[in-house]
Design an enzyme around this catalytic site. Structure first.
Site, PDB file in Angstrom:
ATOM      1  CG  ASN A   7      -1.876   1.123   1.290  1.00  0.00           C
ATOM      2  OD1 ASN A   7      -1.808   2.042   0.469  1.00  0.00           O
ATOM      3  ND2 ASN A   7      -2.782   1.092   2.250  1.00  0.00           N
ATOM      4  CE  LYS A  14      -0.403   2.671   6.438  1.00  0.00           C
ATOM      5  NZ  LYS A  14      -1.795   3.003   6.244  1.00  0.00           N
ATOM      6  NE  ARG A  90      -6.190   1.705  -0.396  1.00  0.00           N
ATOM      7  CZ  ARG A  90      -6.238   2.954   0.001  1.00  0.00           C
ATOM      8  NH1 ARG A  90      -5.153   3.580   0.379  1.00  0.00           N
ATOM      9  NH2 ARG A  90      -7.378   3.595   0.011  1.00  0.00           N
ATOM     10  CG  HIS A 179     -13.052   4.064   3.212  1.00  0.00           C
ATOM     11  ND1 HIS A 179     -13.769   5.050   3.857  1.00  0.00           N
ATOM     12  CD2 HIS A 179     -11.747   4.341   3.436  1.00  0.00           C
ATOM     13  CE1 HIS A 179     -12.928   5.885   4.443  1.00  0.00           C
ATOM     14  NE2 HIS A 179     -11.687   5.491   4.188  1.00  0.00           N
ATOM     15  NE  ARG A 240     -10.221  13.262   3.943  1.00  0.00           N
ATOM     16  CZ  ARG A 240     -10.238  11.968   3.714  1.00  0.00           C
ATOM     17  NH1 ARG A 240     -11.270  11.401   3.107  1.00  0.00           N
ATOM     18  NH2 ARG A 240      -9.235  11.204   4.078  1.00  0.00           N
ATOM     19  CD  GLU A 385      -9.090  -0.769   4.321  1.00  0.00           C
ATOM     20  OE1 GLU A 385      -8.698  -0.513   5.475  1.00  0.00           O
ATOM     21  OE2 GLU A 385      -9.280   0.098   3.464  1.00  0.00           O
TER      22      GLU A 385
END
Ligand code: ADP
Length: 398
Positions: A7, A14, A90, A179, A240, A385
């Protein structure tokens, strides 16, 4: 087979390694501050974390270091790099064409480059991570797993914005959702738990973290989700704003003479829970301030609950009912107060929770908090994930 999951972000990378026969994660870690100075932390279950500052100029350096550590006689988990059967990458965005997890060839890579314009933050570093990996592991398949693919079957009424249609046709301005890998993972787990085919269930999954989104999954198909063209739409998040009247943006830009970049910064980094509370973007600190009597911290949490409940209510209406409600991610998995505050406002839908079960649930672990006989199953399911990415990769190459 061992699967490496990558990722890649702009200055971080990661990784996790899974032993698919055992269904276990055997190593994971994080390369940080790539292009700045560089650091790595590397973990194996049950063992001490290895941490070191080490120069990482590029993503190539980071991947080389990861592979070196994974095969290190003391710190590693592989005897040879050839044990890696495939790599899962990812990608936040797969555009309109990459609608399922796919082995990435030249054509797919070209398409990923072509959509960088609508995905400027996540696209370039993810491609860099892929290319660095392909250089060092040229003999295995590299699979792309896309957050957006879970939303590829949403009806046009969910994904087309009510603006001139040519902006959709020409510039692909539409709702994509994000997501998705997390929502897909927890919805599958939820169906497994209730012992029903997902095709027979109406489910709402709430991924509540720093970034938050809610998805409506009817008979196994996601029909709506709260994030849109970017991960900015929908719920108020850590920093956000989520959805606001778009005219607020043009009004402020005019009134304060703000550039698009400055406005973007306000909406992405200075709004949401941080913007309202003035305390923090972290839910724990805001709730602490709320308890100590800070009215803006209280308001920030009330706004969050208001939006979560409003979206869940509208999704239940879209699906004409609700069987399962799932909470996941940092806030969803750990914060019993948020779960209780939301569920208490959803009694009209048949959500009834056992407050003791919810409050005594172990942080970050599965919990069925529904009251015996409640019409809706309310569950807390830790998301994974990376495992979902590994599983897709394994299924494509085995
Ligand atoms: P990201 O979107 O960056 O992956 P996470 O899923 O890690 O974010 O979620 C971060 C949020 O989770 C923060 O608001 C944090 O306050 C909250 N959180 C994490 N751990 C806990 C905890 N033990 N109790 C309450 N909230 C928590």
């Amino acid at each position: 087979m061992k699967i490496l999951v990558i990722n890649a972000g702009s200055s971080s990378l990661k990784y996790q390694v899974f032993d698919m026969e055992k269904g276990e994660m055997i190593a994971k870690g994080l390369c940080d501050r790539i292009g700045v100075d560089g650091a790595i932390s590397h973990k194996r279950p049950g063992k001490d974390t290895y941490k070191k500052d080490v120069e990482l100029r590029t993503h190539d350096d980071a991947i080389a270091l990861v592979l070196k550590l994974l095969t290190d006689p003391e710190l590693g988990v592989l005897t040879d790099i050839s044990e890696i059967g495939a790599v899962g990458h990812r990608f936040a965005h797969g555009g309109e064409k990459l609608t399922k997890s796919t082995i990435l060839g030249e054509q797919e890579k070209e398409y990923l480059y072509s959509i960088v314009g609508i995905n400027p933050l996540h696209g370039p570093p993810a491609i860099k991570g892929l290319e660095a990996c392909q250089k060092l592991l040229p003999n295995v398949s590299h699979v792309g797993v896309f957050d957006t693919s879970f939303y590829s079957q949403m009806p046009p009424s969910s994904y087309v914005y009510p603006i001139p249609y040519e902006y959709y046709e020409t510039y692909k301005i539409r709702r994509y959702g994000f997501h998705g890998t997390s929502h897909r993972y927890v919805s599958g787990k939820a169906a497994e738990y209730v012992g029903k085919d997902i095709k027979e269930l109406k489910m709402i999954t709430c991924h509540l973290g720093n970034g938050s989104s809610i998805s409506a999954i009817k008979n196994g198909v996601c029909i709506d989700t709260s994030m849109g063209f970017t991960p900015q739409e929908g719920l108020p998040m850590g920093t956000r704003s989520g959805s606001i009247d778009p005219t607020v943006v043009t009004y402020l830009m005019n009134a304060l003479g703000l550039s698009p970049k400055e406005m973007d910064d306000i909406l992405n980094r200075k709004s949401g829970l941080l913007g309202v509370s003035g305390v923090s973007s972290d839910c724990r600190e805001i709730m602490q301030a709320d308890e100590e009597g800070n009215p803006r911290a209280h308001l920030a949490m009330e706004i969050l609950y208001h939006y979560i409940v409003k979206i869940i209510g509208s999704y239940a209406a879209e699906m004409d009912g609700l069987d399962v409600l799932v909470f996941t991610a940092g806030i969803g998995e750990n914060d019993a107060v948020v779960r209780e505050s939301v569920c208490k406002r959803l009694g009209f839908l048949g959500v009834k929770i056992d407050e003791d079960k919810n409050r005594t649930a172990k942080r970050g672990e599965f919990c069925d908090m529904s009251l015996e006989g409640a019409a809706v199953k309310a569950l807390c399911i830790p998301t994974d994930e990376e495992y979902m990415i590994a599983l897709d990769t394994y299924n494509l190459v085995k």
